[in-house]
Motif scaffolding. Structure first.
Motif, PDB file in Angstrom:
ATOM      1  N   PHE A 141       0.789  -1.241   0.212  1.00 59.97           N
ATOM      2  CA  PHE A 141       0.044  -0.042  -0.132  1.00 59.97           C
ATOM      3  C   PHE A 141       0.955   1.269  -0.057  1.00 59.97           C
ATOM      4  N   ALA A 142       2.343   1.187   0.010  1.00 54.29           N
ATOM      5  CA  ALA A 142       2.970   2.209   0.079  1.00 54.29           C
ATOM      6  C   ALA A 142       3.108   2.724  -1.297  1.00 54.29           C
ATOM      7  N   THR A 143       3.261   4.179  -1.543  1.00 53.13           N
ATOM      8  CA  THR A 143       3.413   4.753  -2.771  1.00 53.13           C
ATOM      9  C   THR A 143       4.931   4.453  -3.082  1.00 53.13           C
ATOM     10  N   PRO A 144       5.024   4.120  -4.262  1.00 54.21           N
ATOM     11  CA  PRO A 144       6.664   4.206  -4.907  1.00 54.21           C
ATOM     12  C   PRO A 144       6.799   5.580  -5.643  1.00 54.21           C
ATOM     13  N   PHE A 145       6.009   6.360  -5.669  1.00 53.57           N
ATOM     14  CA  PHE A 145       6.240   7.740  -6.218  1.00 53.57           C
ATOM     15  C   PHE A 145       6.614   9.093  -5.480  1.00 53.57           C
ATOM     16  N   ALA A 146       6.686   8.673  -4.018  1.00 54.92           N
ATOM     17  CA  ALA A 146       7.178   9.710  -3.428  1.00 54.92           C
ATOM     18  C   ALA A 146       8.590  10.030  -3.476  1.00 54.92           C
ATOM     19  N   LYS A 147       9.141  11.116  -3.731  1.00 50.72           N
ATOM     20  CA  LYS A 147      10.513  11.424  -3.646  1.00 50.72           C
ATOM     21  C   LYS A 147      10.973  12.283  -2.698  1.00 50.72           C
ATOM     22  N   SER A 148       9.923  12.966  -2.010  1.00 50.68           N
ATOM     23  CA  SER A 148      10.332  14.129  -0.971  1.00 50.68           C
ATOM     24  C   SER A 148       9.362  14.042  -0.038  1.00 50.68           C
ATOM     25  N   ASN A 149       9.298  14.938   1.222  1.00 47.95           N
ATOM     26  CA  ASN A 149       8.586  15.170   2.336  1.00 47.95           C
ATOM     27  C   ASN A 149       7.132  15.632   1.618  1.00 47.95           C
ATOM     28  N   LYS A 150       7.539  16.548   0.732  1.00 49.88           N
ATOM     29  CA  LYS A 150       6.156  16.957   0.096  1.00 49.88           C
ATOM     30  C   LYS A 150       5.128  16.038  -0.702  1.00 49.88           C
ATOM     31  N   ASP A 151       5.803  15.014  -1.403  1.00 44.51           N
ATOM     32  CA  ASP A 151       5.216  13.977  -2.127  1.00 44.51           C
ATOM     33  C   ASP A 151       4.615  13.177  -0.981  1.00 44.51           C
ATOM     34  N   TYR A 184       8.117   9.987  11.824  1.00 42.32           N
ATOM     35  CA  TYR A 184       8.820   9.070  10.985  1.00 42.32           C
ATOM     36  C   TYR A 184       9.623  10.291  10.113  1.00 42.32           C
ATOM     37  N   PRO A 185      10.663  10.846  10.655  1.00 45.73           N
ATOM     38  CA  PRO A 185      11.428  11.826  10.033  1.00 45.73           C
ATOM     39  C   PRO A 185      12.039  11.312   8.592  1.00 45.73           C
ATOM     40  N   GLU A 186      12.674  12.234   7.738  1.00 51.14           N
ATOM     41  CA  GLU A 186      13.349  11.672   6.781  1.00 51.14           C
ATOM     42  C   GLU A 186      14.812  11.474   6.938  1.00 51.14           C
ATOM     43  N   VAL A 187      15.085  10.224   7.505  1.00 54.85           N
ATOM     44  CA  VAL A 187      16.360   9.939   8.248  1.00 54.85           C
ATOM     45  C   VAL A 187      16.388   8.465   7.523  1.00 54.85           C
ATOM     46  N   PHE A 188      17.339   8.512   6.779  1.00 51.40           N
ATOM     47  CA  PHE A 188      17.625   7.156   6.214  1.00 51.40           C
ATOM     48  C   PHE A 188      18.693   6.297   6.461  1.00 51.40           C
ATOM     49  N   ASP A 189      19.357   6.403   7.665  1.00 57.07           N
ATOM     50  CA  ASP A 189      20.295   5.607   8.068  1.00 57.07           C
ATOM     51  C   ASP A 189      20.188   4.216   8.744  1.00 57.07           C
ATOM     52  N   GLY A 190      18.712   4.036   8.830  1.00 58.35           N
ATOM     53  CA  GLY A 190      18.245   2.595   9.236  1.00 58.35           C
ATOM     54  C   GLY A 190      17.723   2.644  10.806  1.00 58.35           C
ATOM     55  N   SER A 191      18.036   3.886  11.429  1.00 58.90           N
ATOM     56  CA  SER A 191      17.622   3.917  12.850  1.00 58.90           C
ATOM     57  C   SER A 191      16.273   4.033  13.081  1.00 58.90           C
ATOM     58  N   PHE A 192      15.538   4.207  12.095  1.00 60.07           N
ATOM     59  CA  PHE A 192      13.845   4.383  11.881  1.00 60.07           C
ATOM     60  C   PHE A 192      13.281   3.199  11.219  1.00 60.07           C
ATOM     61  N   ASP A 193      14.056   2.316  11.040  1.00 58.75           N
ATOM     62  CA  ASP A 193      13.658   1.221  10.400  1.00 58.75           C
ATOM     63  C   ASP A 193      13.255   1.344   8.847  1.00 58.75           C
ATOM     64  N   THR A 235      15.237   2.922   4.894  1.00 64.16           N
ATOM     65  CA  THR A 235      16.460   3.264   4.611  1.00 64.16           C
ATOM     66  C   THR A 235      16.165   4.355   3.103  1.00 64.16           C
ATOM     67  N   ASP A 236      14.984   4.256   2.691  1.00 63.23           N
ATOM     68  CA  ASP A 236      14.521   5.287   1.509  1.00 63.23           C
ATOM     69  C   ASP A 236      13.110   5.805   1.767  1.00 63.23           C
ATOM     70  N   GLN A 237      12.709   6.462   0.726  1.00 64.41           N
ATOM     71  CA  GLN A 237      11.255   6.908   0.970  1.00 64.41           C
ATOM     72  C   GLN A 237      10.338   5.726   0.846  1.00 64.41           C
ATOM     73  N   PHE A 238      10.598   4.889  -0.163  1.00 59.31           N
ATOM     74  CA  PHE A 238       9.392   3.922  -0.346  1.00 59.31           C
ATOM     75  C   PHE A 238       9.333   3.169   1.108  1.00 59.31           C
ATOM     76  N   GLU A 239      10.499   2.853   1.497  1.00 59.29           N
ATOM     77  CA  GLU A 239      10.525   1.814   2.972  1.00 59.29           C
ATOM     78  C   GLU A 239       9.716   2.866   4.080  1.00 59.29           C
ATOM     79  N   ARG A 240       9.975   3.974   4.010  1.00 63.84           N
ATOM     80  CA  ARG A 240       9.569   4.989   5.063  1.00 63.84           C
ATOM     81  C   ARG A 240       7.907   5.142   4.772  1.00 63.84           C
ATOM     82  N   ALA A 241       7.297   5.123   3.510  1.00 70.43           N
ATOM     83  CA  ALA A 241       6.018   5.019   3.385  1.00 70.43           C
ATOM     84  C   ALA A 241       5.444   3.676   3.789  1.00 70.43           C
ATOM     85  N   ALA A 242       6.054   2.749   3.519  1.00 71.97           N
ATOM     86  CA  ALA A 242       5.640   1.399   3.926  1.00 71.97           C
ATOM     87  C   ALA A 242       5.793   1.195   5.250  1.00 71.97           C
ATOM     88  N   THR A 243       6.807   1.808   6.253  1.00 73.88           N
ATOM     89  CA  THR A 243       6.673   1.721   7.686  1.00 73.88           C
ATOM     90  C   THR A 243       5.397   2.531   8.261  1.00 73.88           C
TER      91      THR A 243
END
Length: 595
Positions: A415-425, A450-459, A461-469
């Motif tokens: 259900f996570a969008t693969p189109f988001a490239k930024s916080n605005k998206d 769920y901040p834009e932090v992609f070092d794995g500390s929030f589970d 590593t990219d925008q898609f995984e962030r959306a999925a989380t």
């Protein structure tokens, strides 16, 4: 596989009328002997007689198909709470297949998620990159917009008149002397299945035979299996202030409620005990059960079941009257476009033909924003006085229920969008999927929770995984935490992570395992894990405790937040609930939706 994914994996994401409905005449049971050597049971419900078909191979059972539990919800009964059947009919029904409610699927899932996202993720590719190349000409936050010509033809087995249920009864149970007890005391336990499908697709059909046999294999006496349809999409979940002047929100929940009450009144005729009913559901089915557990804020007695198994309870929470009204008005607008008629009122919508309404529903659902299904449960101030998480947090629920809840390792991927490239998206995606999401809370979600932090500390590593989380926790797995924390020592919890990566819906092939088979997107069902999961389910149905078979010991959730791992590599181990975290606590306690 595509249709399998939509129904089983999205196999995504119930009063005044019933209370005042005329009660049917007293029920009786007769048995007629057919020409064959095996007797064919016929149950007389007063308003209709229903004959069973006989399965005498493997694990012998009778199947009573398509028993009506409500009057046809057509004409003036559209968008209203269901009404119990009445009258007298000596016609013998049964044996036919079909009878599904009107269906609809979001275009975003059919066109993009099932075709690109899942395979890329499984192969370890960068999902955003893969989808981005395939959709270079599309908008950055959504898939291509479908047209009316994309709507599939209505399946011949679907109808508005779809409020039927099936009863599968092992012959040994049906032929037991206990069935003659009109109160059903001492009868067999009952398992009731409530299907998922995003509240827009699905039906009562399934493969429960092996699950029935599994109970016998585990040394139990077996149980009765019941599955029922409930209205979907626009037909079951249209809401809004305008509609509620001459209709009801959440009629799908009321359908389910009436079916569960039918079971309480009639299951003894089949050899079942109304005091030993377990409801089980996945995704939308499981979240429906959450709504029944918290119905009326726990102020109107116990739920019409004793136990509940909730697998991946998920839905997009809605409590905003304005958002509901907007969807209602959108439905009227699309109805006008589809039918070339001026549809501006609920009565105008009711006046359309069934075929026209099918197209309207399919169009609205098809245009659902990425990750959403448009229709679903909403806070109505009555059956759903507040969001279930809020009610569970504050003790406003039926505390007598025994619970086993589960979630999968990767609930949000589909259900996570693969189109988001930024916080605005990301903000656009979340706001379109959940219009009632508060703007201030949205800012907190994206900047702090769920901040834009992609070092794995929030589970992620990219925008898609962030959306999925975000989606996986907020709309799926945190729901299990709300239940388990509320029930504590009366609950059990497991984490499913088998075959691929524990995607939403993958556990269904294990729940209804019926022999070696492939699963969506590669791999095969692990028979050992499947049989153990079925053992947990059947023992819980029989006793309220999943233990008792040869499967690894399953501890209670309790104060330690103990979760059983159901996976080939770690099966039998326990972990601390990963959803016992600050993020789930924030979602449950924060006021994140507009009123």
């Amino acid at each position: 596989m595509l249709r399998y994914s939509v129904i089983l994996l999205v196999a995504a994401f119930a009063t005044a009328a019933t209370a005042t409905a005329t009660k049917p005449p007293p029920v009786t049971v007769t048995v007629t002997v057919a020409c064959e050597s095996t007797p064919t049971p016929t149950v007389d419900l007063g308003y209709g007689r229903y004959a069973a078909t006989v399965n005498d191979t493997g694990y012998p059972y009778y199947k009573f198909s398509n028993i009506r539990y409500a009057a046809p919800p057509v004409g003036d009964l559209r968008f209203r709470q269901p009404v119990a059947p009445s009258g007298s009919d000596s016609t013998v029904h049964g044996g036919k297949t079909g009878y599904s409610c009107m269906q609809g699927d979001p275009a975003w899932y059919l066109q993009v998620a099932a075709g690109l996202v899942l395979p890329a993720f499984i192969e370890g590719k960068n999902v955003s990159s893969v989808v981005g190349k395939a959709a270079a000409s599309q908008d950055s936050s959504s898939p291509a917009t479908p047209s009316l010509s994309d709507i599939p033809k209505q399946d011949a087995t679907t109808s508005e008149d779809c409020l039927f249920l099936d009863v599968l009864v092992p012959q040994t149970i049906y032929e037991s002397p206990r069935r003659t007890d009109t109160k059903g005391k001492g009868g067999a336990p009952v398992l009731v299945w409530i299907y998922g499908g995003g509240y827009t697709s699905g039906d009562k059909s399934g493969h429960a035979e092996t699950l029935l046999a599994s109970a016998k294999d585990n040394g139990e006496d077996g149980f009765i299996y019941v599955a029922f349809n409930y209205r979907l999409g626009m037909f079951g979940w249209l809401a809004g202030s305008t509609l509620e002047k001459d209709g009801s929100a959440n009629v799908g929940l009321y359908d389910q409620k009436l079916a569960l009450e039918w079971i309480q009144s009639n299951i003894h005729l089949f050899g079942g005990d109304a005091e030993r009913v377990t409801v089980m559901g996945e995704s939308a089915g499981a979240s429906s059960i959450m709504h029944h557990i918290t119905a009326y804020g726990g102020k109107k007695g116990n739920a019409p079941f004793r136990r509940a198994i909730l697998q991946s309870p998920g839905w997009l929470p809605s409590k905003a009257a304005a958002a509901d009204e907007n969807i209602f008005q959108q439905t009227l607008t699309i109805a006008s476009t589809v039918t070339n008629k001026k549809i501006t009122t609920l009565s105008g919508l009711r006046s359309l033909t069934s075929s026209e309404l099918y197209l309207v529903n399919a169009a609205v659902v098809g245009l659902s924003p990425y990750g959403s299904f448009t229709y679903g449960p909403t806070v109505d101030g009555d059956y759903v006085p507040k969001l279930p998480g809020d009610l569970l947090l504050n003790g406003n629920f039926d505390k007598s229920v025994e619970v086993m809840a589960a979630h999968n390792a990767n609930e949000g991927i589909l259900f996570a969008t693969p189109f988001a490239k930024s916080n605005k998206d990301m903000a656009t995606y979340l706001k379109s999927a959940v219009p009632s999401l508060d703007d201030t809370a949205l800012e907190v979600i994206l900047d702090s929770v769920y901040p834009e932090v992609f070092d794995g500390s929030f589970d992620y590593t990219d925008q898609f995984e962030r959306a999925a989380t975000i989606v996986g926790e907020a709309f799926f797995s945190c729901n299990t935490r709300y239940l388990e924390a509320a029930f504590g020592e009366k609950s059990y919890s497991y984490l499913f992570d088998a075959v691929n990566r524990g995607f939403h819906g993958e556990d269904l092939t294990y729940t209804f395992y019926n022999g070696p088979s492939a699963v969506a997107d590669g791999g095969t069902v692990n028979a050992t894990v499947a049989k153990a999961l079925q053992s947990y389910i059947t023992h819980f149905v029989a006793t309220g405790n999943p233990n008792g078979g040869s499967a690894p010991f399953f501890p209670q959730y309790g104060s330690n937040s103990s979760v059983q791992v159901v996976a080939p590599d770690d099966f039998g181990t326990q972990i601390t609930d990963p959803e016992d975290n600050k993020r789930c606590s924030w979602w449950q306690s924060a006021t994140v939706y507009d009123d």
